[in-house]
Design a protein around this motif. Structure first.
Motif, mmCIF file in Angstrom:
data_model
loop_
_atom_site.group_PDB
_atom_site.id
_atom_site.type_symbol
_atom_site.label_atom_id
_atom_site.label_comp_id
_atom_site.label_asym_id
_atom_site.label_seq_id
_atom_site.Cartn_x
_atom_site.Cartn_y
_atom_site.Cartn_z
ATOM 1 N N ARG A 27 63.792 40.634 13.219
ATOM 2 C CA ARG A 27 62.744 41.025 12.274
ATOM 3 C C ARG A 27 63.206 40.768 10.838
ATOM 4 N NH1 ARG A 27 58.617 43.477 14.760
ATOM 5 N NH2 ARG A 27 58.958 44.212 16.889
ATOM 6 N N TYR A 28 62.415 39.954 10.135
ATOM 7 C CA TYR A 28 62.696 39.652 8.731
ATOM 8 C C TYR A 28 61.540 40.151 7.876
ATOM 9 C CZ TYR A 28 66.305 36.533 10.520
ATOM 10 O OH TYR A 28 67.412 36.024 11.153
ATOM 11 N N GLU A 29 61.866 40.694 6.728
ATOM 12 C CA GLU A 29 60.805 41.081 5.802
ATOM 13 C C GLU A 29 60.042 39.841 5.338
ATOM 14 O OE1 GLU A 29 60.280 43.549 1.619
ATOM 15 O OE2 GLU A 29 62.061 42.307 1.919
ATOM 16 N N VAL A 30 60.778 38.786 4.981
ATOM 17 C CA VAL A 30 60.175 37.558 4.465
ATOM 18 C C VAL A 30 60.790 36.366 5.195
ATOM 19 C CG1 VAL A 30 59.864 36.077 2.434
ATOM 20 C CG2 VAL A 30 59.737 38.569 2.197
ATOM 21 N N VAL A 31 59.932 35.454 5.645
ATOM 22 C CA VAL A 31 60.380 34.188 6.227
ATOM 23 C C VAL A 31 59.907 33.073 5.296
ATOM 24 C CG1 VAL A 31 60.174 32.572 8.149
ATOM 25 C CG2 VAL A 31 60.352 35.036 8.594
ATOM 26 N N VAL A 32 60.856 32.339 4.708
ATOM 27 C CA VAL A 32 60.554 31.230 3.809
ATOM 28 C C VAL A 32 60.777 29.935 4.576
ATOM 29 C CG1 VAL A 32 61.101 30.118 1.608
ATOM 30 C CG2 VAL A 32 61.368 32.601 1.857
ATOM 31 N N SER A 33 59.782 29.037 4.565
ATOM 32 C CA SER A 33 59.915 27.782 5.308
ATOM 33 C C SER A 33 59.442 26.622 4.457
ATOM 34 C CB SER A 33 59.116 27.840 6.614
ATOM 35 O OG SER A 33 57.744 28.083 6.357
ATOM 36 N N ALA A 34 60.035 25.449 4.692
ATOM 37 C CA ALA A 34 59.720 24.260 3.894
ATOM 38 C C ALA A 34 59.241 23.109 4.756
ATOM 39 C CB ALA A 34 60.943 23.840 3.079
ATOM 40 N N GLY A 35 58.597 23.408 5.899
ATOM 41 C CA GLY A 35 58.083 22.339 6.752
ATOM 42 C C GLY A 35 59.206 21.440 7.212
ATOM 43 N N GLY A 36 58.985 20.120 7.077
ATOM 44 C CA GLY A 36 60.023 19.184 7.478
ATOM 45 C C GLY A 36 61.233 19.199 6.567
ATOM 46 N N GLY A 37 61.046 19.637 5.324
ATOM 47 C CA GLY A 37 62.164 19.749 4.403
ATOM 48 C C GLY A 37 62.337 18.576 3.465
ATOM 49 N N ALA A 38 61.574 17.494 3.689
ATOM 50 C CA ALA A 38 61.755 16.315 2.847
ATOM 51 C C ALA A 38 61.356 16.575 1.398
ATOM 52 C CB ALA A 38 60.940 15.141 3.404
ATOM 53 N N VAL A 39 60.394 17.470 1.182
ATOM 54 C CA VAL A 39 59.916 17.733 -0.177
ATOM 55 C C VAL A 39 59.933 19.226 -0.500
ATOM 56 C CG1 VAL A 39 58.489 15.662 -0.294
ATOM 57 C CG2 VAL A 39 57.519 17.751 0.673
ATOM 58 N N GLY A 40 60.708 20.009 0.245
ATOM 59 C CA GLY A 40 60.677 21.452 0.070
ATOM 60 C C GLY A 40 61.880 22.067 -0.605
ATOM 61 N N ARG A 41 62.794 21.268 -1.144
ATOM 62 C CA ARG A 41 64.019 21.815 -1.722
ATOM 63 C C ARG A 41 63.730 22.754 -2.890
ATOM 64 N NH1 ARG A 41 68.136 17.497 -3.886
ATOM 65 N NH2 ARG A 41 66.449 17.237 -5.384
ATOM 66 N N GLU A 42 62.782 22.397 -3.743
ATOM 67 C CA GLU A 42 62.456 23.229 -4.899
ATOM 68 C C GLU A 42 62.000 24.618 -4.457
ATOM 69 O OE1 GLU A 42 59.534 23.080 -8.858
ATOM 70 O OE2 GLU A 42 59.217 21.713 -7.182
ATOM 71 N N LEU A 43 61.188 24.675 -3.408
ATOM 72 C CA LEU A 43 60.717 25.957 -2.888
ATOM 73 C C LEU A 43 61.876 26.787 -2.346
ATOM 74 C CD1 LEU A 43 58.763 28.059 -1.780
ATOM 75 C CD2 LEU A 43 58.270 26.508 0.129
ATOM 76 N N ILE A 44 62.743 26.168 -1.562
ATOM 77 C CA ILE A 44 63.866 26.898 -0.973
ATOM 78 C C ILE A 44 64.793 27.431 -2.061
ATOM 79 C CG2 ILE A 44 65.953 26.623 0.430
ATOM 80 C CD1 ILE A 44 63.477 26.860 2.114
ATOM 81 N N GLU A 45 65.078 26.624 -3.068
ATOM 82 C CA GLU A 45 65.976 27.065 -4.132
ATOM 83 C C GLU A 45 65.357 28.194 -4.960
ATOM 84 O OE1 GLU A 45 66.920 23.434 -6.141
ATOM 85 O OE2 GLU A 45 68.642 23.023 -4.827
ATOM 86 N N ALA A 46 64.047 28.113 -5.213
ATOM 87 C CA ALA A 46 63.389 29.193 -5.933
ATOM 88 C C ALA A 46 63.395 30.477 -5.118
ATOM 89 C CB ALA A 46 61.950 28.792 -6.283
ATOM 90 N N ALA A 47 63.189 30.356 -3.796
ATOM 91 C CA ALA A 47 63.198 31.538 -2.935
ATOM 92 C C ALA A 47 64.576 32.179 -2.882
ATOM 93 C CB ALA A 47 62.734 31.154 -1.528
ATOM 94 N N LEU A 48 65.612 31.358 -2.925
ATOM 95 C CA LEU A 48 66.983 31.885 -2.906
ATOM 96 C C LEU A 48 67.225 32.782 -4.115
ATOM 97 C CD1 LEU A 48 69.494 31.412 -1.042
ATOM 98 C CD2 LEU A 48 70.278 29.776 -2.752
ATOM 99 N N GLU A 49 66.767 32.328 -5.282
ATOM 100 C CA GLU A 49 66.937 33.129 -6.488
ATOM 101 C C GLU A 49 65.985 34.323 -6.509
ATOM 102 O OE1 GLU A 49 69.408 32.791 -8.670
ATOM 103 O OE2 GLU A 49 70.073 31.293 -7.202
ATOM 104 N N ALA A 50 64.770 34.141 -5.960
ATOM 105 C CA ALA A 50 63.825 35.259 -5.897
ATOM 106 C C ALA A 50 64.381 36.384 -5.038
ATOM 107 C CB ALA A 50 62.483 34.786 -5.349
ATOM 108 N N ALA A 51 65.135 36.022 -3.999
ATOM 109 C CA ALA A 51 65.750 37.039 -3.147
ATOM 110 C C ALA A 51 66.778 37.855 -3.927
ATOM 111 C CB ALA A 51 66.405 36.374 -1.937
ATOM 112 N N ARG A 52 67.460 37.214 -4.857
ATOM 113 C CA ARG A 52 68.427 37.956 -5.689
ATOM 114 C C ARG A 52 67.694 38.921 -6.627
ATOM 115 N NH1 ARG A 52 73.215 35.027 -5.100
ATOM 116 N NH2 ARG A 52 72.935 32.780 -4.778
ATOM 117 N N ILE A 53 66.532 38.502 -7.115
ATOM 118 C CA ILE A 53 65.793 39.303 -8.095
ATOM 119 C C ILE A 53 65.185 40.543 -7.453
ATOM 120 C CG2 ILE A 53 63.752 39.292 -9.603
ATOM 121 C CD1 ILE A 53 64.310 36.259 -10.031
ATOM 122 N N ARG A 54 64.623 40.384 -6.262
ATOM 123 C CA ARG A 54 63.904 41.492 -5.630
ATOM 124 C C ARG A 54 64.864 42.477 -4.958
ATOM 125 N NH1 ARG A 54 59.000 42.339 -4.989
ATOM 126 N NH2 ARG A 54 59.395 43.514 -3.088
#
Length: 395
Positions: free
Chosen positions: A223-250
């Motif tokens: 069980r995860y509070e939030v699941v962040v996914s970037a599909g195939g990943g070819a164009v999702g790096r920006e989302l993953i990196e922003a989510a990594l920092e958002a996790a530190r903030i929250r």
């Protein structure tokens, strides 16, 4: 739409035995096209069809799926997120000799299989890059006797075209070659004419199947509070990196999972995993993704077709960051419609930052869950029934 009953056994092939389907799918960047086609192929097989999926993109683990006959053409990928140019997987341009080899293999596969149904995923509403092999395939199919049922398989929302002549070219292909256009969407959510301006001229060929979503999953014991996914990943790096920092903030109430996708470069994956704070787990791919969502409070993702289907079946909350690079409009349209239904919060790609994402996640977590019962999510099974009925009518 109401859920269909189990599809009946399809009619016999014109050549004896069960009816045969050749399903062409070309993915150039992400994995959404092959994922949706694989779900449809599995439903066709379960309904008694003999199915061969012909793919032309980079191999994707788990697709087209166990037990499905698969012919892999020499693989090509897009040159960039704007889909400019065709390249082999090693970066070499796809020259005329390479294209000719693909075309010949595709045509020989068609002749060997003698399908009763020929399905092209996206084409002729997309995949103009593949005209060199698809036009010869269509010409061979229309010349064959008995002629196969020729079907276009489309997602619910099409990419906006900046050149009107492209819409007319699509119409010409439909009138010249196609018997049916299967739109894998619920007309109560969006209709073809809303993203294809000439739809009225082919209305007699359009059939809506409902969204091709996975079966409703059993919740995962993880069980995860939030699941962040970037599909195939070819164009999702920006989302993953922003989510990594958002996790530190929250101040997190529970653990987070970050799923980067199989196409993220290995160096980026290793760097992100090493930088993850306590309580944040990083994965490249999860086969049980749908089950993870079913036990999660919130999904954070782009707004691709398949991810949206996973979210709707899981019933979790959602933050959507639609992919809009290179003039892409499809994900933005889907995200806005889901937000209007109260099923998601939308953060535009150009506004994405760790701080803004952390705020939007907090807002989404505070919202009550909404029911998705009004949307038809059984599109794969409806597709099998529609094709079986069409073949019976022809017979």
């Amino acid at each position: 739409m109401k859920a269909a009953q189990d599809a009946p056994t399809p009619p016999a092939s014109a050549f004896g035995g069960p009816a045969r389907v050749l399903f062409y799918v070309q993915h150039l960047l992400g994995i959404g096209h092959i994922a949706r086609a694989s779900r449809i192929a599995a439903a066709l097989m379960q309904s008694g069809f003999v199915v061969t999926v012909v793919t032309g993109g980079a191999p994707v683990d788990g697709f087209p799926g166990a037990g499905i006959d698969h012919v892999a053409l020499p693989a090509v990928k897009a040159g960039d997120a704007g889909f400019k140019g065709l390249f082999q997987l090693d970066g070499t341009p796809a020259d005329e000799a390479f294209k000719a080899a693909r075309r010949d293999l595709l045509l020989s596969t068609f002749e060997r299989l003698q399908p009763d149904v020929l399905i092209t995923e996206a084409f002729p509403f997309g995949r103009r890059q593949m005209l060199f092999e698809l036009v010869p395939l269509m010409e061979a199919a229309t010349a064959r006797r008995p002629r196969p049922l020729i079907v276009a398989s489309l997602r619910d929302i099409l990419q906006e075209r900046p050149k009107p002549e492209r819409d007319r070219e699509t119409l010409d292909f439909v009138n010249r070659f196609y018997d049916q256009i299967l739109v894998h969407g619920d007309p109560a959510f969006v209709r073809l004419q809303e993203t294809y301006p000439l739809a009225a001229e082919v209305a007699d060929k359009v059939r809506y199947t409902g969204l091709v979503a996975p079966p409703k999953p059993e919740p995962s014991p993880e069980r995860y509070e939030v699941v962040v996914s970037a599909g195939g990943g070819a164009v999702g790096r920006e989302l993953i990196e922003a989510a990594l920092e958002a996790a530190r903030i929250r101040q997190r109430a529970g653990p987070w999972a970050l799923i980067t996708g199989p196409n993220l470069p290995q160096a980026d994956f290793d760097r992100i995993r090493a930088a993850a704070p306590d309580g944040v787990e990083v994965f490249r791919f999860r086969r049980d993704f749908a089950s993870l969502l079913a036990s999660a409070t919130l999904s954070v993702s782009q707004a691709g077709y398949n991810t949206a289907g996973d979210i709707l079946q899981a019933g979790c909350g959602a933050v959507l960051i639609p992919f809009t690079t290179g003039g892409e409009t499809e994900q933005g349209e889907r995200a806005e419609r889901l937000e209007r239904l109260g099923l998601a919060r939308v953060l535009k790609q150009e506004a994405l930052s760790p701080e803004r994402l952390a705020i939007t996640i907090g807002e989404a977590l505070a919202l009550p869950r909404q029911s998705t019962a009004s949307l038809d999510l059984d599109g794969a099974r409806h597709t099998a029934r529609l094709l079986a009925d069409s073949l019976r009518q022809r017979a």
